[in-house]
Structures are given as structure tokens and as C-alpha cells.
Design an enzyme around this catalytic site. Structure first.
Site, PDB file in Angstrom:
ATOM      1  N   GLU A 261     -42.783 -82.080 -55.081  1.00  0.00           N
ATOM      2  CA  GLU A 261     -42.268 -80.766 -55.490  1.00  0.00           C
ATOM      3  C   GLU A 261     -42.120 -80.737 -57.007  1.00  0.00           C
ATOM      4  O   GLU A 261     -41.748 -81.765 -57.588  1.00  0.00           O
ATOM      5  CB  GLU A 261     -40.901 -80.505 -54.833  1.00  0.00           C
ATOM      6  CG  GLU A 261     -41.024 -80.312 -53.330  1.00  0.00           C
ATOM      7  CD  GLU A 261     -39.693 -79.957 -52.656  1.00  0.00           C
ATOM      8  OE1 GLU A 261     -38.740 -79.597 -53.365  1.00  0.00           O
ATOM      9  OE2 GLU A 261     -39.623 -80.049 -51.422  1.00  0.00           O
ATOM     10  N   HIS A 279     -38.984 -74.406 -51.242  1.00  0.00           N
ATOM     11  CA  HIS A 279     -37.653 -75.036 -51.136  1.00  0.00           C
ATOM     12  C   HIS A 279     -36.542 -73.983 -51.294  1.00  0.00           C
ATOM     13  O   HIS A 279     -35.713 -74.065 -52.200  1.00  0.00           O
ATOM     14  CB  HIS A 279     -37.496 -76.156 -52.172  1.00  0.00           C
ATOM     15  CG  HIS A 279     -36.468 -77.172 -51.775  1.00  0.00           C
ATOM     16  ND1 HIS A 279     -36.611 -78.521 -52.035  1.00  0.00           N
ATOM     17  CD2 HIS A 279     -35.271 -77.065 -51.137  1.00  0.00           C
ATOM     18  CE1 HIS A 279     -35.550 -79.170 -51.583  1.00  0.00           C
ATOM     19  NE2 HIS A 279     -34.720 -78.297 -51.033  1.00  0.00           N
TER      20      HIS A 279
HETATM   21  P1  NAD Z   1     -26.194 -84.383 -41.897  1.00  0.00           P
HETATM   22  O1  NAD Z   1     -25.922 -85.704 -42.513  1.00  0.00           O
HETATM   23  O2  NAD Z   1     -25.057 -83.535 -41.494  1.00  0.00           O
HETATM   24  O3  NAD Z   1     -27.119 -84.603 -40.619  1.00  0.00           O
HETATM   25  C1  NAD Z   1     -28.205 -85.474 -40.610  1.00  0.00           C
HETATM   26  C2  NAD Z   1     -28.331 -86.019 -39.211  1.00  0.00           C
HETATM   27  O4  NAD Z   1     -29.495 -86.831 -39.154  1.00  0.00           O
HETATM   28  C3  NAD Z   1     -27.163 -86.912 -38.810  1.00  0.00           C
HETATM   29  O5  NAD Z   1     -26.557 -86.458 -37.631  1.00  0.00           O
HETATM   30  C4  NAD Z   1     -27.801 -88.272 -38.620  1.00  0.00           C
HETATM   31  O6  NAD Z   1     -27.183 -88.986 -37.572  1.00  0.00           O
HETATM   32  C5  NAD Z   1     -29.216 -87.905 -38.282  1.00  0.00           C
HETATM   33  N1  NAD Z   1     -30.166 -88.990 -38.493  1.00  0.00           N
HETATM   34  C6  NAD Z   1     -30.171 -89.928 -39.462  1.00  0.00           C
HETATM   35  N2  NAD Z   1     -31.211 -90.760 -39.291  1.00  0.00           N
HETATM   36  C7  NAD Z   1     -31.872 -90.327 -38.187  1.00  0.00           C
HETATM   37  C8  NAD Z   1     -33.018 -90.781 -37.498  1.00  0.00           C
HETATM   38  N3  NAD Z   1     -33.701 -91.844 -37.914  1.00  0.00           N
HETATM   39  N4  NAD Z   1     -33.410 -90.096 -36.408  1.00  0.00           N
HETATM   40  C9  NAD Z   1     -32.731 -89.008 -35.976  1.00  0.00           C
HETATM   41  N5  NAD Z   1     -31.611 -88.556 -36.577  1.00  0.00           N
HETATM   42  C10 NAD Z   1     -31.194 -89.204 -37.669  1.00  0.00           C
HETATM   43  O7  NAD Z   1     -27.163 -83.619 -42.909  1.00  0.00           O
HETATM   44  P2  NAD Z   1     -27.396 -82.048 -43.020  1.00  0.00           P
HETATM   45  O8  NAD Z   1     -26.362 -81.484 -43.919  1.00  0.00           O
HETATM   46  O9  NAD Z   1     -27.536 -81.499 -41.676  1.00  0.00           O
HETATM   47  O10 NAD Z   1     -28.774 -82.016 -43.820  1.00  0.00           O
HETATM   48  C11 NAD Z   1     -29.975 -82.343 -43.167  1.00  0.00           C
HETATM   49  C12 NAD Z   1     -31.142 -82.315 -44.144  1.00  0.00           C
HETATM   50  O11 NAD Z   1     -31.324 -81.014 -44.673  1.00  0.00           O
HETATM   51  C13 NAD Z   1     -31.000 -83.219 -45.352  1.00  0.00           C
HETATM   52  O12 NAD Z   1     -32.249 -83.853 -45.588  1.00  0.00           O
HETATM   53  C14 NAD Z   1     -30.730 -82.260 -46.495  1.00  0.00           C
HETATM   54  O13 NAD Z   1     -31.133 -82.787 -47.725  1.00  0.00           O
HETATM   55  C15 NAD Z   1     -31.595 -81.098 -46.071  1.00  0.00           C
HETATM   56  N6  NAD Z   1     -31.267 -79.801 -46.675  1.00  0.00           N
HETATM   57  C16 NAD Z   1     -32.300 -79.020 -47.078  1.00  0.00           C
HETATM   58  C17 NAD Z   1     -32.039 -77.778 -47.604  1.00  0.00           C
HETATM   59  C18 NAD Z   1     -33.163 -76.917 -48.112  1.00  0.00           C
HETATM   60  O14 NAD Z   1     -32.974 -76.214 -49.083  1.00  0.00           O
HETATM   61  N7  NAD Z   1     -34.297 -76.920 -47.489  1.00  0.00           N
HETATM   62  C19 NAD Z   1     -30.729 -77.310 -47.709  1.00  0.00           C
HETATM   63  C20 NAD Z   1     -29.696 -78.131 -47.273  1.00  0.00           C
HETATM   64  C21 NAD Z   1     -29.993 -79.379 -46.739  1.00  0.00           C
HETATM   65  C1  MLT Z   2     -29.920 -79.472 -50.529  1.00  0.00           C
HETATM   66  O1  MLT Z   2     -30.172 -80.638 -50.238  1.00  0.00           O
HETATM   67  O2  MLT Z   2     -28.768 -79.062 -50.732  1.00  0.00           O
HETATM   68  C2  MLT Z   2     -31.035 -78.505 -50.563  1.00  0.00           C
HETATM   69  O3  MLT Z   2     -32.258 -79.124 -50.526  1.00  0.00           O
HETATM   70  C3  MLT Z   2     -30.931 -77.431 -51.560  1.00  0.00           C
HETATM   71  C4  MLT Z   2     -31.099 -77.851 -52.985  1.00  0.00           C
HETATM   72  O4  MLT Z   2     -31.844 -78.774 -53.276  1.00  0.00           O
HETATM   73  O5  MLT Z   2     -30.443 -77.270 -53.832  1.00  0.00           O
END
Ligand code: NAD
Ligand code: MLT
Length: 527
Positions: A261, A279
């Protein structure tokens, strides 16, 4: 305290930092790693989103940095072990954008199922292709969620509202919790692969999840499966996804995140079955306000009041917990500092005994404070609350914590024992009232002393005149004794005195004291 904001942050957060007394804030975005390295040394705190990369190399230059605040969730742009070794707290805002990310996931799934982006582009290009964009329903389809934490859990809830059947794979979630969410937990990923019509990933990007969905995984999936990734690029292998789409195995992919990215010239962009966003998972006004405001509060609270929320490398100490345990943190650190300065052997084991109901929970920060106190006399400012445990492990010091209900004569009691080379020292401490720290025992001597300030610990034979001689010697040198406490094992046996002084002693005065009759040792302690 100086705080640098190095990525674009919503005004809500900048304003809070600007108005915080004792915080000076600079906003400098778009810095190259070398530009950041050049200035990071000035700052006590840094607030980032996903663009700033805090590598070990950059952190090496961060000599004053105490806290890294990530406005958002993912921390794959921070070298957390390097930050921990340097004693820097790393915190994020796990709740601020999870609804936005979950809503984006559902939007992407529906948009993919009904080919909305493709139809929009076609219509805007002047075509009316009603037959080209045949979609699929999500009603009663199986959604497979990999990683059912914060965001995965909200996605499940919304998908159940759409009357989908939800199955999930997450080795760290109990069946009970999954049941509460209305989700069937599968114990093998292969089960999920073979049953799901739609698959969405919501894990962090870590060693175990990189390439989790690859060629082998695609082979196990249903024909026509649709894939969503709004978590992190790299969890799905893009090359293998490309092949699986071209072969017809995968009917569609909805991607918000990419291996590289900003994603430009990504071969997946050439495929009609792929819909993409740059993203945008967290890009709602509400989410950006939430994460900016939350991280500003957290960084201010940490720098000004020591409270720790949402840290990933040190236990949380919220304002409520801090109110309760704050005085015990100081007590424990000073008990550690006391023993470290009187001990003459290499510490191999540390036993911390907590007595009293108060210590049923939240003792981890007190353990860290004790270790910090024990290590600081040797390591100085290199050790802090964050890295104390790592530092102890690196020195092969075994740390044991025990909780005991019985408190004896005290409401609460912390007993600290250090052992090494067949020797042992111990100190007992408590609080009088809610805040007044006291040492109540040192080895076998019952005593009542405040563990703060310039102290000397005198060991002597319990004979008349010893204390008078010490007082006279210090008086002649112009050193005032503020307080004095005594303890002895038995009449005429051995005794200790703890003297609080108004000034530190130099070696010359200590040597002079040691010439006095019946003195065994004199140890200066600064707490
Ligand atoms: P979280 O920590 O609450 O949940 C992650 C889950 O993944 C946990 O329950 C954990 O047990 C599980 N996990 C870990 N390893 C695993 C495996 N090998 N197999 C299956 N499950 C497994 O995290 P979250 O707040 O739900 O965030 C999840 C993802 O979303 C993160 O990668 C975060 O960076 C991403 N995210 C992306 C955006 C975006 O803009 N696209 C926004 C927010 C978060
Ligand atoms: C996050 O992990 O919070 C999301 O990917 C959003 C961001 O990068 O700001």
C-alpha cells in the site's frame, strides 16, 4: 512534554492535545524515515496512523520517547518488541473504528454479491447492461469469518441480521462466547473453507496469519466462493487469489487492503470480479473522530498521569485502577529500590507476596513497579515500567508472585524477597491509611520507616551509645537527621537503624561512621 503527530489526524484529537496543560504538540506529516529519525529524539510521545513506520532503526533515535499512540487498530507499522525493549508504551484505540470497519465489510460483501461497482461504472459509461450484472443473494448463505474478535464479532451480528448463517474459526475464542454471538465455531479452518459461500478475514497480520488464505486453501473452498479482506493485506496471498479467480474457483473478491500500500498497478485490479477500496475501512467521520479523540486522551493521560489504557505491551492501568493501586506502585518500587541498594549478591530470584483482598486483581503493574525498583539502581533510566519484565528475563532473574489472603496485623501487605548465591534479603511494606507508605519489617527486624528520601541503613550491635555516636559524627559534618527508627532482634543482640537525612552521605563520612564502636555496616539508600 512534546508530542509529535506524524500522520493525518482528525481535528478532534489535535485540539485536545493543543489544549492540554503541559503538552506541546507539533503536527508534521509526510516525513521520510530519515527526516523522522532526525527529529524523533525531541519527543516524549508520537501519534501515528498507518503511514508512519516506526522501525527499530527509527526507534533507536527516539531517546526521549515514552509513548507511541496509534489512532486506529493495526500495529503492523510499529516494531513492538523494539519499543518494549526501549521501555516505550505502545497503545492503540481498539474500539474507535470497529463499527466502521465491520460496516465496510458488509458493504463490500453486498456490493460484490450484487456487482454494484461494476454496474455503476457500466451505467456511467452510457450502457444499460441489465443482463450482465446478475448477482447472488446473501440470504441463508454461509458466511465464514476467520478471526472473531472486535470487528469479526460485529460483522457476525450484522450478517445474522441479513439472515445469513455464520460460522467462524478463531482458536482463541471459546465455544460459549461464540454461542452467545449466535455463531457456530469450527475447530478446523478446513471446515470453514469447505462450507462457506462467503469468507471474510478479521485477524491481525502476524506470522501465523500471513498467507493464511493461499493456493491450498482455495482448493478446499466451494466453487464460486466469494472472498472479503478488510483486515490486512498479506493475510490472503494475492498471487494465489488472482489464479483462483482466473480459474473460476473464486467468483469474486472484495478488497480494502493490499500486500503493498498504496496499491497501484496491482494485477488484481485488471479482474472484473474484483472490487476494491483504498483502505477505507475506518474512513467514516465518526470513526476518525473517535480514534483521534481516544488516542489524544490516552496519550495525555499517560504522559501527565501515568494511566495506561489500551496498551499492547504493558498492562492497562485505568484512572480508576490507578486511584486504587497508585500508592502501591510507589511503595513496591521503593521496596525494590531499597533491597537493590542494600543487597550485596547477584539477584537470581524475586518473590513478591501480596497479602490482602485488595490484591485479588491488578497486581501485574505492581510486579512491574517492584522489578523497576529492583533494577533501576543498576540500570538507571534504561529500565522502566514497560521493559522491567524483559530486562529481568534477560538477566535470568526468576520472578514469582503469590497471593495470600491472610494479612496478619495489616490490612494489606507486600513482602518482597530476593535470593541469590544462597543468600536472601526481605522487606515488608504496607500503607498506613490509604496513602502513607511504610516499611514494617526488614529481614528479621520489625521497624516502621517511610521508604522515601535519603536514608542510611545502619547495622550494629545493640549496645548503649551507638546512636549517640552516629548523631554526633553526623552533627559535626553539618548533616541533619530528619527521623530515626530502630529495630532489634533481641536485647543486646543485633539491631538496625534507619535514618532519614537532609543530605546524602559521601564515602568519607561513611568510612568515619564505620570506625565507631559496635557498628557492623552503613549503607546509603536513595529512594
Ligand atoms: P481483534 O484483536 O479484536 O480480533 C482479532 C481476532 O483474530 C482475535 O479474536 C484473535 O483471536 C483472532 N486470531 C488471531 N490469530 C488467528 C488465527 N491464526 N486464526 C484465526 N483467528 C485468529 O482485532 P480487530 O479489532 O477485530 O481487528 C481485526 C483486523 O482488522 C486487524 O488486522 C486490524 O488491523 C484490521 N482493521 C482494518 C481496518 C481497515 O481500515 N480496513 C480498520 C480497523 C481494523
Ligand atoms: C486500523 O488498523 O485501524 C485501520 O487499518 C485503519 C487505519 O489504518 O487507520
Amino acid at each position: 512534554m512534546k508530542v509529535l503527530i506524524s500522520d493525518k489526524l482528525s481535528e478532534a484529537g489535535i485540539e485536545k492535545l493543543t489544549h492540554a496543560n503541559g503538552i506541546q504538540v507539533d503536527v508534521k506529516t509526510g516525513l521520510s524515515p530519515s527526516e523522522l529519525k532526525e527529529i524523533i529524539g525531541e519527543y516524549d510521545g508520537i501519534i501515528i496512523r498507518s503511514a508512519t513506520h516506526l522501525s527499530e532503526d527509527v526507534l533507536e533515535a527516539a531517546r526521549n520517547l515514552k509513548v507511541i499512540g496509534r489512532a486506529g487498530i493495526g500495529l503492523d507499522n510499529v516494531d513492538i518488541p523494539a519499543a518494549t525493549r526501549k521501555g516505550i508504551v505502545v497503545m492503540n484505540t481498539p474500539q474507535g473504528n470497529n463499527i466502521a470497519a465491520a460496516e465496510h465489510t458488509i458493504s463490500m460483501m453486498l456490493a460484490m454479491a450484487r456487482k454494484i461497482p461494476q454496474a455503476t461504472a457500466s451505467l456511467k459509461a452510457g450502457k444499460w447492461e441489465k443482463n450482465r450484472f446478475m448477482g447472488v443473494q446473501v440470504y441463508h448463505k454461509i458466511l465464514g469469518i476467520i478471526g472473531i474478535g472486535n470487528i469479526g464479532g460485529i460483522v457476525a451480528d450484522r450478517a445474522l441480521g441479513l439472515k445469513m448463517r455464520v460460522i467462524a474459526y478463531d482458536p482463541f475464542i471459546s465455544e460459549e462466547k461464540a454461542k452467545e454471538m449466535g455463531v457456530e465455531l469450527v475447530s478446523h479452518l478446513d471446515d470453514l473453507f469447505s462450507r462457506a459461500d462467503f469468507i471474510t478475514v478479521h485477524t491481525p497480520l502476524i506470522k501465523e496469519t500471513r498467507n493464511l488464505i493461499n493456493k491450498d486453501a482455495f482448493e478446499k473452498m466451494k466453487d464460486g466462493v466469494m472472498i472479503i479482506n478488510c483486515a490486512r493485506g498479506g493475510i490472503i496471498n494475492e498471487r494465489d487469489l488472482y489464479d483462483a479467480i482466473v480459474s473460476g474457483k473464486v467468483a469474486g473478491a472484495a478488497l480494502d487492503v493490499f500486500e503493498v500500500e498504496p496499491a497501484k498497478d496491482n494485477p488484481l485490479f485488471d479482474l472484473d470480479q474484483v472490487i476494491v477500496t483504498p483502505h477505507l475501512g475506518a474512513s467514516t467521520r465518526e470513526a476518525q473522530r473517535n480514534v483521534a479523540s481516544a488516542i489524544a486522551d490516552q496519550v495525555i493521560a499517560f504522559l501527565l498521569n501515568r494511566t495506561i489504557q489500551n496498551a499492547v505491551n504493558v498492562p492497562a492501568v485505568s484512572p480508576e485502577v490507578m486511584e486504587r493501586i497508585g500508592p502501591y506502585l510507589d511503595l513496591a518500587e521503593n521496596l525494590g529500590g531499597f533491597l537493590a541498594q542494600v543487597c550485596t549478591f547477584r539477584i537470581e530470584e524475586v518473590d513478591i507476596e501480596f497479602h490482602g483482598e485488595m490484591f485479588e486483581k491488578d497486581t501485574e503493574p505492581i510486579v512491574l513497579a517492584t522489578l523497576k525498583g529492583l533494577l533501576a539502581p543498576v540500570m538507571g533510566d534504561d529500565v522502566n515500567f514497560v521493559n522491567a519484565k524483559v530486562m529481568a528475563q534477560q538477566r535470568r532473574i526468576k520472578v514469582r508472585e503469590t497471593k495470600v489472603e491472610d494479612t496478619g496485623d495489616y490490612t494489606t501487605l507486600i513482602v518482597l524477597r530476593i535470593k541469590g548465591q544462597d543468600r536472601e534479603e526481605s522487606i515488608w511494606g504496607t500503607l498506613f491509611g490509604k496513602k502513607e507508605p511504610r516499611i514494617v519489617r526488614y529481614n528479621d527486624f520489625i521497624i516502621e520507616a517511610i521508604p522515601q528520601g535519603e536514608i542510611i541503613l545502619v547495622e550494629n550491635y545493640d549496645r548503649p551509645g551507638v546512636i549517640g555516636n552516629i548523631g554526633m559524627t553526623l552533627g559535626k559534618k553539618g548533616i541533619n537527621i530528619a527521623t530515626m527508627q530502630f529495630g532489634r532482634d533481641k536485647m543486646g543482640g543485633q539491631a538496625i537503624s534507619l535514618l532519614h537525612l537532609d543530605a546524602p552521605l559521601n564515602d568519607e563520612i561513611i568510612n568515619e561512621l564505620l570506625t565507631l564502636p559496635n557498628l557492623i555496616s552503613v549503607k546509603p539508600i536513595r529512594l
